[in-house]
Design a protein around this motif. Structure first.
Motif, PDB file in Angstrom:
ATOM      1  N   GLU A 404       0.807  -1.215   0.000  1.00  0.00           N
ATOM      2  CA  GLU A 404       0.000   0.000   0.000  1.00  0.00           C
ATOM      3  C   GLU A 404       0.846   1.273   0.000  1.00  0.00           C
ATOM      4  O   GLU A 404       0.493   2.273  -0.613  1.00  0.00           O
ATOM      5  CB  GLU A 404      -0.921   0.025   1.232  1.00  0.00           C
ATOM      6  CG  GLU A 404      -2.088  -0.925   1.184  1.00  0.00           C
ATOM      7  CD  GLU A 404      -3.223  -0.413   0.307  1.00  0.00           C
ATOM      8  OE1 GLU A 404      -3.702  -1.208  -0.521  1.00  0.00           O
ATOM      9  OE2 GLU A 404      -3.596   0.769   0.442  1.00  0.00           O
ATOM     10  N   VAL A 405       1.943   1.211   0.741  1.00  0.00           N
ATOM     11  CA  VAL A 405       2.749   2.425   0.897  1.00  0.00           C
ATOM     12  C   VAL A 405       3.312   2.898  -0.441  1.00  0.00           C
ATOM     13  O   VAL A 405       3.576   4.087  -0.632  1.00  0.00           O
ATOM     14  CB  VAL A 405       3.864   2.205   1.939  1.00  0.00           C
ATOM     15  CG1 VAL A 405       5.002   1.373   1.390  1.00  0.00           C
ATOM     16  CG2 VAL A 405       4.399   3.533   2.449  1.00  0.00           C
ATOM     17  N   PHE A 406       3.456   1.955  -1.375  1.00  0.00           N
ATOM     18  CA  PHE A 406       4.042   2.325  -2.674  1.00  0.00           C
ATOM     19  C   PHE A 406       3.036   2.989  -3.603  1.00  0.00           C
ATOM     20  O   PHE A 406       3.392   3.430  -4.686  1.00  0.00           O
ATOM     21  CB  PHE A 406       4.711   1.104  -3.309  1.00  0.00           C
ATOM     22  CG  PHE A 406       5.881   0.632  -2.505  1.00  0.00           C
ATOM     23  CD1 PHE A 406       7.138   1.185  -2.703  1.00  0.00           C
ATOM     24  CD2 PHE A 406       5.712  -0.297  -1.483  1.00  0.00           C
ATOM     25  CE1 PHE A 406       8.207   0.802  -1.918  1.00  0.00           C
ATOM     26  CE2 PHE A 406       6.782  -0.681  -0.699  1.00  0.00           C
ATOM     27  CZ  PHE A 406       8.033  -0.141  -0.918  1.00  0.00           C
ATOM     28  N   LYS A 407       1.797   3.090  -3.127  1.00  0.00           N
ATOM     29  CA  LYS A 407       0.834   3.931  -3.844  1.00  0.00           C
ATOM     30  C   LYS A 407       1.091   5.411  -3.587  1.00  0.00           C
ATOM     31  O   LYS A 407       0.465   6.264  -4.215  1.00  0.00           O
ATOM     32  CB  LYS A 407      -0.588   3.591  -3.376  1.00  0.00           C
ATOM     33  CG  LYS A 407      -1.083   2.224  -3.800  1.00  0.00           C
ATOM     34  CD  LYS A 407      -2.510   2.031  -3.325  1.00  0.00           C
ATOM     35  CE  LYS A 407      -3.047   0.677  -3.768  1.00  0.00           C
ATOM     36  NZ  LYS A 407      -4.368   0.409  -3.147  1.00  0.00           N
TER      37      LYS A 407
ATOM     38  N   ALA B 106       2.331   9.593  -6.789  1.00  0.00           N
ATOM     39  CA  ALA B 106       1.370   8.779  -6.048  1.00  0.00           C
ATOM     40  C   ALA B 106       0.306   8.284  -7.021  1.00  0.00           C
ATOM     41  O   ALA B 106      -0.078   9.000  -7.951  1.00  0.00           O
ATOM     42  CB  ALA B 106       0.729   9.600  -4.937  1.00  0.00           C
ATOM     43  N   VAL B 107      -0.166   7.038  -6.806  1.00  0.00           N
ATOM     44  CA  VAL B 107      -1.179   6.512  -7.728  1.00  0.00           C
ATOM     45  C   VAL B 107      -2.595   6.670  -7.171  1.00  0.00           C
ATOM     46  O   VAL B 107      -3.565   6.520  -7.893  1.00  0.00           O
ATOM     47  CB  VAL B 107      -0.918   5.033  -8.093  1.00  0.00           C
ATOM     48  CG1 VAL B 107       0.422   4.894  -8.800  1.00  0.00           C
ATOM     49  CG2 VAL B 107      -0.980   4.115  -6.883  1.00  0.00           C
ATOM     50  N   GLU B 108      -2.701   6.964  -5.887  1.00  0.00           N
ATOM     51  CA  GLU B 108      -3.997   7.376  -5.357  1.00  0.00           C
ATOM     52  C   GLU B 108      -3.783   8.306  -4.165  1.00  0.00           C
ATOM     53  O   GLU B 108      -2.676   8.390  -3.623  1.00  0.00           O
ATOM     54  CB  GLU B 108      -4.874   6.168  -4.980  1.00  0.00           C
ATOM     55  CG  GLU B 108      -4.315   5.261  -3.934  1.00  0.00           C
ATOM     56  CD  GLU B 108      -5.220   4.052  -3.669  1.00  0.00           C
ATOM     57  OE1 GLU B 108      -5.536   3.805  -2.501  1.00  0.00           O
ATOM     58  OE2 GLU B 108      -5.597   3.350  -4.631  1.00  0.00           O
ATOM     59  N   TYR B 131       1.247   3.029   8.123  1.00  0.00           N
ATOM     60  CA  TYR B 131       2.315   3.009   7.117  1.00  0.00           C
ATOM     61  C   TYR B 131       2.386   4.305   6.331  1.00  0.00           C
ATOM     62  O   TYR B 131       3.393   4.625   5.725  1.00  0.00           O
ATOM     63  CB  TYR B 131       2.160   1.809   6.172  1.00  0.00           C
ATOM     64  CG  TYR B 131       0.864   1.786   5.396  1.00  0.00           C
ATOM     65  CD1 TYR B 131       0.748   2.471   4.192  1.00  0.00           C
ATOM     66  CD2 TYR B 131      -0.254   1.122   5.890  1.00  0.00           C
ATOM     67  CE1 TYR B 131      -0.450   2.474   3.496  1.00  0.00           C
ATOM     68  CE2 TYR B 131      -1.447   1.118   5.203  1.00  0.00           C
ATOM     69  CZ  TYR B 131      -1.543   1.797   4.002  1.00  0.00           C
ATOM     70  OH  TYR B 131      -2.728   1.821   3.309  1.00  0.00           O
ATOM     71  N   ARG B 135       3.730   9.564   8.303  1.00  0.00           N
ATOM     72  CA  ARG B 135       4.388  10.692   7.618  1.00  0.00           C
ATOM     73  C   ARG B 135       3.933  12.051   8.153  1.00  0.00           C
ATOM     74  O   ARG B 135       4.558  13.071   7.864  1.00  0.00           O
ATOM     75  CB  ARG B 135       4.091  10.639   6.122  1.00  0.00           C
ATOM     76  CG  ARG B 135       4.707   9.450   5.407  1.00  0.00           C
ATOM     77  CD  ARG B 135       4.436   9.548   3.923  1.00  0.00           C
ATOM     78  NE  ARG B 135       4.944   8.392   3.195  1.00  0.00           N
ATOM     79  CZ  ARG B 135       4.865   8.260   1.876  1.00  0.00           C
ATOM     80  NH1 ARG B 135       4.293   9.209   1.140  1.00  0.00           N
ATOM     81  NH2 ARG B 135       5.351   7.186   1.282  1.00  0.00           N
TER      82      ARG B 135
END
Lengths: 448, 448
Positions: A404-407, B106-108, B131, B135
C-alpha cells in the motif's frame, strides 16, 4: 593458599580519598599510589610473596604483595598500591600492594580457567559456561569490538543525516517470503519473528528519507554452520532519493571507513590480543558484476560455479583475486541476477529505461572471502512492485500492509544490512560466528 | 487539477550542478537558487498560480509557481527555485519555482489527509493506516524525538565508560518469574520472548563492569492501557562496583540531563509543534522513601493508597507535590518494599549490615505523574540470592544459568531500565504510548 571471608561492605579509607585508576592508565602513574578495582584473573602464592593478576574492563595488571590471603579466582577485589615500571609485567607496570580488600568472594572456582587464552575443551562445553567464560580476555575482546562497530555505525549515519528507527520484531508475515520463520502465538493469532526489518525500513524512508536500525533478527535455519546464527544483530540502512545503487555503495564505503577508523582508535589492544589486522578500506572499493565475477573465477582459478550466485569457494577466490591485484580486502559484487534476489530488488534498466528481467540492482559485499552484506536499490514504483509480487508467486493480499505504501509516492531508494557478528568474526579471524555473540542461539542452544 | 505521469528517472540538469538544500536551511539562502527534494505535503491550484507545500525530513516549505501540473499528495518531487522571504509562509521563506519534476507519482490519494494536525478519525483507523499516517508532522515528531533520546543514551553512557551489549530475546525462562510471556516454538522446545535483559545485563557486569543495551522487550499483557505496549524499546543500564543504589540514581540523573540537553539542541521544532515543554532536570533530583511518599500523599491530599506500591493517582499527586514545592518534574521514590520488587532486588541493610526483610534498595523514577523507570541495587552475594529465589518460591533449578554466575565474585551492582516510548510520550504530552512507536503491537494489532 587460603581465602578470607568477604569484608563488610564499607569502602576502605583509601577509597574515600583516592579515585579509581584503570589498569591501562598505570603508565600515567609511575611511582604513584593508585586504587584498582577488578577481578582476580590469576593468583600465585610463593609463600613470602603473593602475585595477583587483576583484570578490569581495560585490561590486566600484576599486583605483588606479602601476607595477602588471596581469594578464589574471579573474586572481585580492591587494591591500593604503588605503581612501578616492570618490563616483564603485562602492560610494563606492576602494582606493589599496600592495602587489599575482597569486595565479593567467589564461592567456588570457575568451571574453566579464565586466564587461559585457548581452552582445550569441547566448544559446546565452553558455550555451556558462557555466563563466565565470556569474562576471558579473548572472549570479551570480540564483544568489545562489536560494541565499537555498532557505535561507529550510529555516529557515522547520524553525520550523514540518518534517523534511527525501531520496528516490530513480531510480524504477521515474513519479509523474504515465509521460509525459516520462528512461529509465535500472539493472543491466539499466528505470528512470526521478523527475519529482517526490510519492509518497515522502506516504509520509514517515506517519513525520514534516511533511516537505520540496530536490532536482533531471526532465522529459523535448521542447519548449523560456522557462519549462521538463529538470532543475530542486524545493522540496517535504507536511504531515499538515490539515483541508483551506486549511491548506496558509496555510503557503505564511507561507513566502513569510519568503522575501521574507530576500531583503530579504540580497539588496538583487542586486535593485538587476537593477532588480527585491521583492513584498509579503499577510497573506492572495487566493483565487479556478478556474471563477470563468475567468469573470472572460472578462467583464473578453474573453479566452475554452479547455481546463479557465487558459492563459498568462489567468494573466497574472488576475494583473493582483489586482494592480490588491487590490495583490497573488500569487493562489491554487483548486478545480481533476478533469480538470486527477493521480489523487492529493483531491476537493472536498459539504456532506454526498460526494466531488464534477468538482472537486478542488488549487490553483495565480500570481505576477506565471505559475504558480509546484501544491499541494493529497491522497487519504488507501485505497478512494478505488484508485477514483481505476482512474478514471485506471492500472495498480493498478504502483502497489502507493505505494498500500500508504494501507492503514495515513494522515492527511489535502497539500502543494505550488515550482520554484526559475521563482520566481527571475520575482522578478528574468529572461525565460528557464535563466538562473536554474547549468548548465541543455535539449533540446540537456548541457554544460557 | 491534473497530475502528470512520472518523469523518466534521470536527474534534471540543475540536479547536476546544484546541491540539495533542506527546507530548514532556506534562511541561509535568501535570494538564492536552491534545489529541494521531498513530498507533496499539500497543494492548491488557483488557476494562474499553484501552491505546493513541500515536506522533507527537516520540515515544510511553501513553493509557488505557474503552469505547474501538481501531482497527487505524497508524490515525491524535485523543485528548483529562488528563495524569497515571506513572513506568512511556514519558516518565513517561500520558494519561487523555476523547475519542477515529479520523481515518483502517487497513484492514489492518501487514506488520511497528511497535512491535518489532528485527525478526527477513530484512533484504530489511524493505526491501521500507520504506514502512511506516520508521515504526518506530529506523528513523525514523536519518533524523531525518540531517536534523539536513544542517541543521547548512547553518547552519554559511552562517555561514562559503558560498553554496549546485545543479549538474547529468545530465552528459556522469564526474568520476572513467568507471567506475561509470549511463548515460542524453538525447534521443538518451549521458549519465550524476553521481558527484560535483566539477568543477562547482570552477567555482563562481570565482563565489562558497566553495560547498556537498547533493544525490544516483550510483555504479553492482555489488558490494553494508554501506558503499556506489548513490544517496546527498553533502554537498559547495569553498573558494577557501586556502593549502593545512590550511585545508580546519580548516573541516571546525569543521563537525563544529557538527554534533555540533546533534545533542546536537536528537537526544538518538534517540541514547539507539539506544544510541549522540555523539563529542567535538577542537579540533584529529589528523593523520597516510598513509605514517606505514601504518608505524604495521604496527609497532604487525603488520598489513601492501597497495596504496597503507589497507585497511578498517588504517582500523580506525588509528582504534583514535588513540582509545586521544589520545581522538579522528576522525583525518585526509594526504598521499595520487598513485596513490590522481584527476587533479585537487593535488600536495604540495617546500620550493622544485617539485611532487612521488609525494604529493598529498589527505586522508581516518576516524571510528570508517571513512573518511567524502575531501578535499584541487585543482589550480588550468592547465598543471599539463593535465599531470595527460595523465598519467592521460584525453582532454583530453572534459575541455574543465571544464579551460577553469582558463585564467581560478582561485585555490588545495580541499574535501571527506561521505556523509550513511555518517556517520549510523557515528554511530548502524547496521551497514548502507542503513538510513540512506529508500528505498535497491542492486544489486537499485529499489522502493519
Amino acid at each position: 593458599m587460603t581465602t578470607e571471608p568477604q569484608s563488610p561492605q564499607v569502602p576502605s579509607v583509601s577509597a574515600l580519598t583516592l579515585p579509581r585508576t584503570l589498569t591501562r592508565q598505570l603508565n600515567q602513574h609511575d611511582g604513584q599510589r593508585v586504587r584498582l578495582l577488578g577481578f582476580v584473573h590469576a593468583r600465585r602464592d610463593l609463600g613470602g610473596v603473593q602475585f595477583l593478576v587483576l583484570r578490569d574492563v581495560s585490561g590486566i595488571t600484576q599486583c605483588v604483595g606479602s601476607g595477602l590471603h588471596l581469594p578464589l579466582p574471579e573474586s572481585s577485589v580492591e587494591v591500593v598500591g604503588r605503581v612501578k615500571a616492570h618490563p616483564k609485567a603485562p602492560g610494563g607496570y606492576e602494582v606493589q600492594v599496600e592495602e587489599f580488600r575482597v569486595i565479593s568472594a567467589a564461592v567456588e572456582a570457575p568451571p574453566l580457567e579464565i586466564p587461559k587464552m585457548e581452552w582445550n575443551v569441547n566448544p559446546e562445553t565452553m558455550l555451556d559456561y558462557r555466563y563466565v567464560s565470556v569474562r576471558g580476555l579473548r572472549e570479551r575482546a570480540a564483544l568489545k569490538v562489536q560494541g565499537e562497530i555498532v557505535y561507529a555505525f550510529h555516529t557515522y549515519l547520524r553525520e550523514q543525516g540518518f534517523t534511527e528507527i525501531s520496528t516490530p520484531k513480531i510480524v504477521s508475515a515474513g519479509a523474504e517470503g515465509g521460509a525459516n520463520l520462528f512461529k509465535l502465538d500472539y493472543f491466539g493469532e499466528q505470528a512470526y519473528l521478523a527475519q529482517s526489518p526490510q519492509l518497515y525500513k522502506q516504509i520509514m524512508v517515506g517519513v525520514f528519507e534516511r533511516v537505520y536500525e540496530v536490532a536482533p533478527v531471526y532465522r529459523a535455519e535448521e542447519h548449523a554452520t560456522s557462519r549462521h546464527l538463529n538470532e543475530y544483530l542486524s545493522l540496517d540502512v535504507e536511504m531515499g532519493f538515490i539515483h541508483d545503487e551506486e549511491d548506496v555503495m558509496t555510503l557503505q564505503n564511507g561507513l566502513l571507513t569510519a568503522i575501521m577508523q574507530r576500531l583503530k582508535d579504540t580497539c588496538a589492544a583487542e586486535f593485538e590480543l587476537l593477532g588480527a589486522t585491521l583492513p584498509d578500506v579503499p577510497a573506492h572499493i572495487p566493483r565487479i558484476p556478478l556474471l563477470e565475477a563468475r567468469q573470472l573465477v572460472t578462467e583464473k582459478f578453474g573453479h566452475v560455479v554452479g547455481g546463479k550466485d557465487l558459492d563459498p569457494e568462489a567468494e573466497r577466490l574472488l576475494s583473493q583475486h582483489f586482494a592480490e591485484t588491487q590490495g583490497s580486502d573488500f569487493v562489491f559484487v554487483t548486478k545480481y541476477p533476478r533469480a538470486a534476489r527477493p521480489f523487492y530488488a529493483h531491476p537493472e534498466l536498459e539504456t532506454d529505461g526498460t526494466p531488464r528481467t534477468d538482472l537486478t540492482r542488488g549487490y553483495d559485499l565480500l570481505f576477506r572471502g565471505i559475504e558480509i552484506t546484501s544491499g541494493g536499490q529497491r522497487i519504488h514504483d507501485y505497478a512494478m512492485l505488484m508485477d514483481s509480487i505476482r512474478a514471485y508467486k506471492m500472495n498480493p493480499e498478504a502483502m497489502t500492509g507493505y505494498s500500500e505504501v508504494f501507492k503514495h509516492g515513494m522515492p527511489p531508494h535502497g539500502g543494505f544490512a550488515i550482520g554484526a557478528e559475521r563482520l566481527t568474526a571475520k575482522l578478528l579471524g574468529i572461525a565460528n560466528v557464535r563466538y562473536a555473540r554474547a549468548f548465541p542461539r543455535d539449533r540446540h542452544r537456548l541457554t544460557p
